[in-house]
Design a protein around this motif. Structure first.
Motif, PDB file in Angstrom:
ATOM      1  N   PRO A   1       0.799  -1.217   0.000  1.00  0.00           N
ATOM      2  CA  PRO A   1       0.000   0.000   0.000  1.00  0.00           C
ATOM      3  C   PRO A   1       0.844   1.286   0.000  1.00  0.00           C
ATOM      4  CG  PRO A   1      -0.025  -1.020   2.175  1.00  0.00           C
ATOM      5  CD  PRO A   1       0.739  -1.936   1.277  1.00  0.00           C
TER       6      PRO A   1
ATOM      7  N   LYS B   1       2.619   4.691   1.015  1.00  0.00           N
ATOM      8  CA  LYS B   1       3.412   5.184   2.150  1.00  0.00           C
ATOM      9  C   LYS B   1       4.216   4.104   2.874  1.00  0.00           C
ATOM     10  CE  LYS B   1       3.290   8.805   2.041  1.00  0.00           C
ATOM     11  NZ  LYS B   1       3.810   9.609   0.878  1.00  0.00           N
TER      12      LYS B   1
ATOM     13  N   THR C   1       8.087   3.667  -3.425  1.00  0.00           N
ATOM     14  CA  THR C   1       8.916   4.412  -4.388  1.00  0.00           C
ATOM     15  C   THR C   1      10.383   4.040  -4.233  1.00  0.00           C
ATOM     16  OG1 THR C   1       7.349   6.194  -3.994  1.00  0.00           O
ATOM     17  CG2 THR C   1       9.197   6.700  -5.421  1.00  0.00           C
TER      18      THR C   1
ATOM     19  N   LYS D   1       4.404  -0.281 -10.752  1.00  0.00           N
ATOM     20  CA  LYS D   1       4.062  -0.105  -9.349  1.00  0.00           C
ATOM     21  C   LYS D   1       2.910   0.894  -9.279  1.00  0.00           C
ATOM     22  CE  LYS D   1       5.647   3.478  -6.516  1.00  0.00           C
ATOM     23  NZ  LYS D   1       4.839   4.428  -5.783  1.00  0.00           N
TER      24      LYS D   1
ATOM     25  N   ALA E   1       0.540   1.983  -6.184  1.00  0.00           N
ATOM     26  CA  ALA E   1       0.488   1.666  -4.749  1.00  0.00           C
ATOM     27  C   ALA E   1      -0.930   1.547  -4.200  1.00  0.00           C
ATOM     28  CB  ALA E   1       1.285   2.700  -3.954  1.00  0.00           C
TER      29      ALA E   1
ATOM     30  N   SER F   1       1.675   8.748   8.052  1.00  0.00           N
ATOM     31  CA  SER F   1       2.412   9.211   6.873  1.00  0.00           C
ATOM     32  C   SER F   1       1.431   9.701   5.803  1.00  0.00           C
ATOM     33  CB  SER F   1       3.283   8.067   6.323  1.00  0.00           C
ATOM     34  OG  SER F   1       3.879   8.431   5.122  1.00  0.00           O
TER      35      SER F   1
ATOM     36  N   HIS G   1       1.160  13.349   4.206  1.00  0.00           N
ATOM     37  CA  HIS G   1       1.158  13.475   2.738  1.00  0.00           C
ATOM     38  C   HIS G   1       0.023  14.427   2.320  1.00  0.00           C
ATOM     39  CE1 HIS G   1       1.246  11.592  -1.419  1.00  0.00           C
ATOM     40  NE2 HIS G   1      -0.022  11.979  -1.377  1.00  0.00           N
TER      41      HIS G   1
ATOM     42  N   ARG H   1      13.705  -0.099   4.735  1.00  0.00           N
ATOM     43  CA  ARG H   1      14.230   1.216   5.102  1.00  0.00           C
ATOM     44  C   ARG H   1      15.604   1.123   5.756  1.00  0.00           C
ATOM     45  NH1 ARG H   1      10.604   5.801   8.112  1.00  0.00           N
ATOM     46  NH2 ARG H   1      12.363   7.031   8.854  1.00  0.00           N
TER      47      ARG H   1
ATOM     48  N   LYS I   1      20.004  12.889   3.887  1.00  0.00           N
ATOM     49  CA  LYS I   1      18.633  12.474   3.587  1.00  0.00           C
ATOM     50  C   LYS I   1      18.079  11.629   4.737  1.00  0.00           C
ATOM     51  CE  LYS I   1      15.024  11.420   0.923  1.00  0.00           C
ATOM     52  NZ  LYS I   1      13.965  12.379   0.652  1.00  0.00           N
TER      53      LYS I   1
ATOM     54  N   PHE J   1      18.254   8.393   4.660  1.00  0.00           N
ATOM     55  CA  PHE J   1      17.746   7.165   4.033  1.00  0.00           C
ATOM     56  C   PHE J   1      18.817   6.577   3.116  1.00  0.00           C
ATOM     57  CE2 PHE J   1      13.766   9.214   5.157  1.00  0.00           C
ATOM     58  CZ  PHE J   1      12.957   8.152   5.516  1.00  0.00           C
ATOM     59  N   TRP J   2      18.599   5.329   2.711  1.00  0.00           N
ATOM     60  CA  TRP J   2      19.484   4.705   1.728  1.00  0.00           C
ATOM     61  C   TRP J   2      19.168   5.244   0.338  1.00  0.00           C
ATOM     62  CZ3 TRP J   2      23.414   1.107   2.607  1.00  0.00           C
ATOM     63  CH2 TRP J   2      23.560   0.736   3.951  1.00  0.00           C
TER      64      TRP J   2
ATOM     65  N   LEU K   1      15.618   9.720  -3.172  1.00  0.00           N
ATOM     66  CA  LEU K   1      14.262  10.100  -3.546  1.00  0.00           C
ATOM     67  C   LEU K   1      14.036  11.568  -3.167  1.00  0.00           C
ATOM     68  CD1 LEU K   1      12.212   6.945  -2.467  1.00  0.00           C
ATOM     69  CD2 LEU K   1      13.074   7.550  -4.723  1.00  0.00           C
TER      70      LEU K   1
ATOM     71  N   SER L   1       9.397  14.604  -1.159  1.00  0.00           N
ATOM     72  CA  SER L   1       8.083  14.056  -0.777  1.00  0.00           C
ATOM     73  C   SER L   1       8.190  12.640  -0.218  1.00  0.00           C
ATOM     74  CB  SER L   1       7.131  14.089  -1.974  1.00  0.00           C
ATOM     75  OG  SER L   1       7.604  13.213  -2.974  1.00  0.00           O
TER      76      SER L   1
ATOM     77  N   GLY M   1      10.212  10.495   2.603  1.00  0.00           N
ATOM     78  CA  GLY M   1      11.080  10.710   3.756  1.00  0.00           C
ATOM     79  C   GLY M   1      10.905  12.143   4.233  1.00  0.00           C
ATOM     80  N   ARG M   2       9.640  12.526   4.432  1.00  0.00           N
ATOM     81  CA  ARG M   2       9.328  13.909   4.852  1.00  0.00           C
ATOM     82  C   ARG M   2       9.752  14.121   6.303  1.00  0.00           C
ATOM     83  NH1 ARG M   2       4.335  13.238   1.828  1.00  0.00           N
ATOM     84  NH2 ARG M   2       4.412  14.717   0.108  1.00  0.00           N
TER      85      ARG M   2
ATOM     86  N   TYR N   1       8.523  15.494   9.681  1.00  0.00           N
ATOM     87  CA  TYR N   1       7.330  15.939  10.433  1.00  0.00           C
ATOM     88  C   TYR N   1       7.450  15.457  11.876  1.00  0.00           C
ATOM     89  CZ  TYR N   1       5.905  11.346   8.455  1.00  0.00           C
ATOM     90  OH  TYR N   1       5.859  10.040   8.039  1.00  0.00           O
TER      91      TYR N   1
HETATM   92  N1  LIG Z   1      15.238   4.930   0.778  1.00  0.00           N
HETATM   93  C1  LIG Z   1      14.150   5.652   1.084  1.00  0.00           C
HETATM   94  N2  LIG Z   1      14.069   6.954   0.721  1.00  0.00           N
HETATM   95  C2  LIG Z   1      12.955   7.675   1.031  1.00  0.00           C
HETATM   96  N3  LIG Z   1      11.881   7.177   1.680  1.00  0.00           N
HETATM   97  C3  LIG Z   1      11.942   5.889   2.051  1.00  0.00           C
HETATM   98  C4  LIG Z   1      13.062   5.082   1.784  1.00  0.00           C
HETATM   99  N4  LIG Z   1      12.820   3.860   2.275  1.00  0.00           N
HETATM  100  C5  LIG Z   1      11.627   3.891   2.842  1.00  0.00           C
HETATM  101  N5  LIG Z   1      11.081   5.123   2.717  1.00  0.00           N
HETATM  102  C6  LIG Z   1       9.756   5.494   3.208  1.00  0.00           C
HETATM  103  O1  LIG Z   1       8.895   5.563   2.091  1.00  0.00           O
HETATM  104  C7  LIG Z   1       7.787   6.357   2.473  1.00  0.00           C
HETATM  105  C8  LIG Z   1       7.018   6.786   1.238  1.00  0.00           C
HETATM  106  O2  LIG Z   1       6.379   5.627   0.798  1.00  0.00           O
HETATM  107  P1  LIG Z   1       5.859   5.456  -0.684  1.00  0.00           P
HETATM  108  O3  LIG Z   1       6.966   5.689  -1.628  1.00  0.00           O
HETATM  109  O4  LIG Z   1       5.200   4.135  -0.733  1.00  0.00           O
HETATM  110  O5  LIG Z   1       4.805   6.637  -0.769  1.00  0.00           O
HETATM  111  S1  LIG Z   1       3.730   6.869  -1.915  1.00  0.00           S
HETATM  112  O6  LIG Z   1       2.590   6.042  -1.582  1.00  0.00           O
HETATM  113  O7  LIG Z   1       4.315   6.515  -3.204  1.00  0.00           O
HETATM  114  O8  LIG Z   1       3.404   8.299  -1.809  1.00  0.00           O
HETATM  115  C9  LIG Z   1       8.397   7.488   3.232  1.00  0.00           C
HETATM  116  O9  LIG Z   1       7.418   7.929   4.157  1.00  0.00           O
HETATM  117  P2  LIG Z   1       7.525   9.344   4.891  1.00  0.00           P
HETATM  118  O10 LIG Z   1       8.711   9.193   5.802  1.00  0.00           O
HETATM  119  O11 LIG Z   1       6.253   9.477   5.661  1.00  0.00           O
HETATM  120  O12 LIG Z   1       7.702  10.400   3.859  1.00  0.00           O
HETATM  121  C10 LIG Z   1       9.657   6.873   3.877  1.00  0.00           C
HETATM  122  O13 LIG Z   1       9.544   6.679   5.243  1.00  0.00           O
END
Ligand SMILES: Nc1ncnc2c1ncn2[C@@H]1O[C@H](COP(=O)(O)OS(=O)(=O)O)[C@@H](OP(=O)(O)O)[C@H]1O
Length: 389
Positions: free
Chosen positions: A119, A121, A125, A183, A185, A219, A223, A289, A321, A323-324, A336, A339, A341-342, A344
């Motif tokens: 699903p 979030k 991505t 993909k 979601a 999340s 969003h 993650r 960032k 994140f990986w 990424l 939007s 890895g916001r 908040y």
């Molecule tokens: N490598 C990497 N880089 C950035 N973000 C990462 C990564 N891995 C996991 N995440 C987590 O992915 C969350 C966004 O999920 P989605 O891509 O499924 O969102 S969407 O449904 O397409 O809008 C996003 O949620 P938020 O933190 O709430 O922005 C991240 O926590």
């Protein structure tokens, strides 16, 4: 396709020009016969055949023939067969008769071999970006209009037909080893998507990602705030998730989008009623993650893709960032956008407790389901289950 009944004999199946028509035993109340317009117009075969069919039925049976103008006829038909108002596309390449009459510019190679269904979030991505790094994995082309996900199986795009869908996919350079995928979601919680996907691409593999549904809900709320959804800007998270049936429709709609995709067991069961468990991979989003290389090894194994791609060399943690990200030449990173890895504030305790209780039964069901599937429980699920005891 021209089709008509030419022979006699009560229970016989009639075949006209190689196409099975009427089976005496099925006794349809209304039969719709189709003919290609060019055929119909050019050689009048259709007209001739149908005129003869009508006179044959009139003179040789006691059936009463009735007709209506096309639109009324269609309405009558769908009144009798309401389940047929929603088409269900099947893979035309599965039937030799279809393959034989398809024009040469059509191909059977433009359908995906696997779907990432969400699903939203959960990290879809990130998984999408990592999959694209693999030399044998190819995604759909971006939509020239929206640059968004294709979203074929879940909504009205489905009615645009298979050709519309297949145009999103490039011709793979190596049909046997390349894997096309898309993909979208929100396939995950869609009522229609599993049935439709199973009908068109029954052999496709399906990947879903799960994180704690409470975090997913939060999340999604964030969003929506960043997309300036008035309900998300006006009401705080707790107000949204806890509102009752009397709340204004916009807050109820937001509440549903926050909560419903998190009924994981229910949605996964729906997919499993259309696809065998061996075709479904459930990825732990928390591990994606924190340790994406291990997850990507698991994904590659599940897909049976070759060559094996070494993600531990190709990914790097970007401290800025948090994140990986993809490691580029010269040590630069491709992460990424903002939007994903916001930044908040963490979820408030009241909301956390509310959601923990709200998802309790759903999580228990999920744990039973994963147990039946012989899958390990993700750590967030183990923690949630401990709260139940
Ligand atoms: N490598 C990497 N880089 C950035 N973000 C990462 C990564 N891995 C996991 N995440 C987590 O992915 C969350 C966004 O999920 P989605 O891509 O499924 O969102 S969407 O449904 O397409 O809008 C996003 O949620 P938020 O933190 O709430 O922005 C991240 O926590």
């Amino acid at each position: 396709m021209s089709c008509a009944v030419l022979g006699t004999g009560g229970e016989t199946a009639y075949w006209i020009f190689g196409v099975p028509c009427l089976k005496g035993s099925s006794r349809p109340q209304i039969s719709i016969f189709m003919t290609h317009l060019s055929n119909y117009g050019n050689d009048r075969l259709g007209l001739y055949t149908f005129a003869n069919l009508a006179s044959f039925i009139k003179s040789s049976t006691n059936l009463r023939l009735q007709t209506l103008p096309p639109v009324q006829l269609a309405q009558k038909y769908f009144q009798l067969f309401p389940e047929q108002t929603d088409p269900l596309w099947q893979n035309p390449c599965d039937d030799k008769r279809h393959r034989d009459i398809w024009s040469r510019d059509k191909t059977c190679d433009h359908l995906p071999k696997f779907l990432v269904i969400g699903p939203q979030k959960t990290g879809t991505t990130a998984l999408y970006l990592f999959l694209l790094m693999h030399p044998s994995i190819i995604s759909n082309l971006p939509s020239p209009k929206t640059f968004e996900e294709v979203q074929f199986f879940n909504g009205n795009n489905y009615h645009k037909g298979i050709d519309w869908y297949m145009e999103f996919f490039p011709t793979p350079s190596n049909v046997t080893t390349d894997l096309l995928f898309e993909k979208s979601a929100n396939y995950f919680h869609s009522e229609e998507a599993p049935r439709r996907a199973a009908s068109l691409i029954p052999k496709a593999k399906i990947i879903t990602i799960l994180i704690d549904p409470s975090d997913r809900a939060y999340s999604w709320y964030q969003h929506q705030r960043s997309h300036e959804d008035p309900a998300a800007l006006r009401f705080n998270f707790y107000e949204v998730i806890s509102c009752g049936p009397w709340a204004p429709p916009e807050i109820r709609a937001l509440q549903k989008r926050c909560l419903a995709p998190g009924w994981y067991a229910l949605h996964i069961q729906r997919w499993l009623s259309h696809f065998p468990a061996s075709q479904l991979l459930i990825v732990d989003g928390q591990q994606l993650r924190s340790d994406p290389a291990t997850v990507m090894d698991e994904v590659q194994k599940f897909l049976g893709v070759s060559p094996h791609y070494n993600y531990s060399e190709a990914l790097t943690f970007d401290p800025q960032k948090g994140f990986w990200c993809q490691l580029l030449e010269g040590g630069k990173t491709k992460c990424l956008g903002k939007s994903k890895g916001r930044k908040y504030p963490p979820m408030d305790r009241e909301s956390r407790a509310f959601l923990s209780s709200y998802y309790r039964e759903h999580n228990v069901e999920l744990s039973k389901l994963l147990h039946r599937l012989g899958q390990p429980l993700p750590s967030w699920l183990r923690q949630e289950l401990q709260k139940v005891r």
